[in-house]
Enzyme design. Sequence first.
Site, PDB file in Angstrom:
ATOM      1  N   ASN A 160       0.785  -1.156   0.004  1.00 26.21           N
ATOM      2  CA  ASN A 160       0.171   0.112   0.231  1.00 26.21           C
ATOM      3  C   ASN A 160       0.745   1.218  -0.013  1.00 26.21           C
ATOM      4  O   ASN A 160       0.872   2.025   0.905  1.00 26.21           O
ATOM      5  CB  ASN A 160      -0.826   0.059   1.257  1.00 26.21           C
ATOM      6  CG  ASN A 160      -2.193   0.697   0.713  1.00 26.21           C
ATOM      7  OD1 ASN A 160      -2.408   1.403  -0.109  1.00 26.21           O
ATOM      8  ND2 ASN A 160      -3.199   0.615   1.832  1.00 26.21           N
ATOM      9  N   HIS A 205      -8.381   3.535   8.318  1.00 23.86           N
ATOM     10  CA  HIS A 205      -8.997   2.181   7.927  1.00 23.86           C
ATOM     11  C   HIS A 205     -10.355   2.020   8.319  1.00 23.86           C
ATOM     12  O   HIS A 205     -11.208   1.525   7.845  1.00 23.86           O
ATOM     13  CB  HIS A 205      -8.383   1.095   8.559  1.00 23.86           C
ATOM     14  CG  HIS A 205      -7.018   1.045   7.346  1.00 23.86           C
ATOM     15  ND1 HIS A 205      -5.544   1.602   7.625  1.00 23.86           N
ATOM     16  CD2 HIS A 205      -6.749   0.160   6.322  1.00 23.86           C
ATOM     17  CE1 HIS A 205      -4.851   1.035   6.590  1.00 23.86           C
ATOM     18  NE2 HIS A 205      -5.582   0.463   5.767  1.00 23.86           N
TER      19      HIS A 205
END
Length: 463
Positions: free
Chosen positions: A318, A349
Amino acid sequence: QINFVACQLFALLAAFWFRIYLSPSHASSAVRHAFATLFGIYFAIFCFGWYSIHLFVLVMMNYGIMNMASIPNIHRYSFVVAMGYLTLCHISRIYIFHYGILTTDFSGPLMIITQKITTLACQLHDGIGRQAEELTAEQNRLAVKSRPSLLEYLSYLLNFMSIIAGPCSNYKDYIAFIEGRHVHMKLLEVNWKQKGYDRLPDPSPTAAVMYKLCTTLVSLILFLTLTKNFPMAYIIDDEFLDKTPFLSRLGYLYVVTQAAKPKYYFAWTLADAVNNAAGYGFSGVDERGIFRWDLLSNLNIWNIETATSFKMYIENWNIQTAAWLKRVCYDRAPWYPTALTFILSALWHGIYPGYYFTFLTGILITLAARAVRNNFRHYFLSSVPLKIAYDIVTWVVTQLAVCYTVAPFVMLAVEPTIKFYKSVYFHMHILSVLVLLLLPIRPQTHSVRRAQNQAMLNSVKSK
């Protein structure tokens, strides 16, 4: 999932068309901005229905902030509003849908838009509200000197290439791409006359796109065959725990973690291919003279699978989110940058408890791994066999540490997470604490670290 794949495949075709028929030589910047924005809005509505209103509300709220807030506070207001709105949407996923994943889960695009909003706000603050000598080399390069127009702003946030799965990119890079300066700027960094060229080459992204599409196909096949056959939930099954020895459980943990990766490889690589197909993502020329199209790449699969340190693994997983965290948090945190960065990552998140188990565990393991590396690595660099042995051991430990850390991220809830950690005796937590207690740690002030980062960035700026 079907809508997601359909949108991304259609976006891929639209990207090829966009690069060929709406290239900067055939269309104005305004036309390119408008096309990218309108198609992005259409994809959002098609994929997420009325939930897409959340994307548009957040975008327009922050456009108001960007134009009305004072420059010294623009990054703070934008950050609070964007992260606050995203967090409220995350809360609804738990209390309304009870750990279920929406069939039309709009949180993914909202997370990407939050990254872009805060990135633009920080870079606008750097460009207008700070002196050049206060900035790092990277901050100077990316600083935005004037507020964008509404069309530029909407295009940056809602363009069809990144609206569904990202990745986040820098505002100046995106504007240079739309205006046709993106590739040219990178090519000017190389002396082509010395290489025998009488004019600048015209790199094509076709080979890079084909390679990435092959990667997505392999990832899709692995996802369809492995992920369902090796569910993460099995590692806390009572019968499995009763009959399986500890080392075998660790081995199976590695297998199920590997089986969970292909869906990320698929989504991120396909998103990268869409941007490349549109002509966006050129990052320059490597030392072998090969054109690179990895400016927006979100992962490096080889480096992930061969990582010999927790840091190396994180840096290649990521990638664009890690870059965002560095630019809006790590480089700006007045104290405890590592801890604050992990906490922001968890909050971004969502608010599932498993995320916080993962990122708080990640802080502990990162600090412990850093201490071990600083105290022991130099002893193994004197000979090739010692270095190979060190790499093998650290690869095994890194992969198991990552599996241990990310298991709660997949399980989400408190009960299965505690059950899992009990089943493996909290061994990584205990080892990390012992390392931090027993090994000497060289403290480093944030100001010293930032000065070192500045020097490092200046030294590698040309690479």
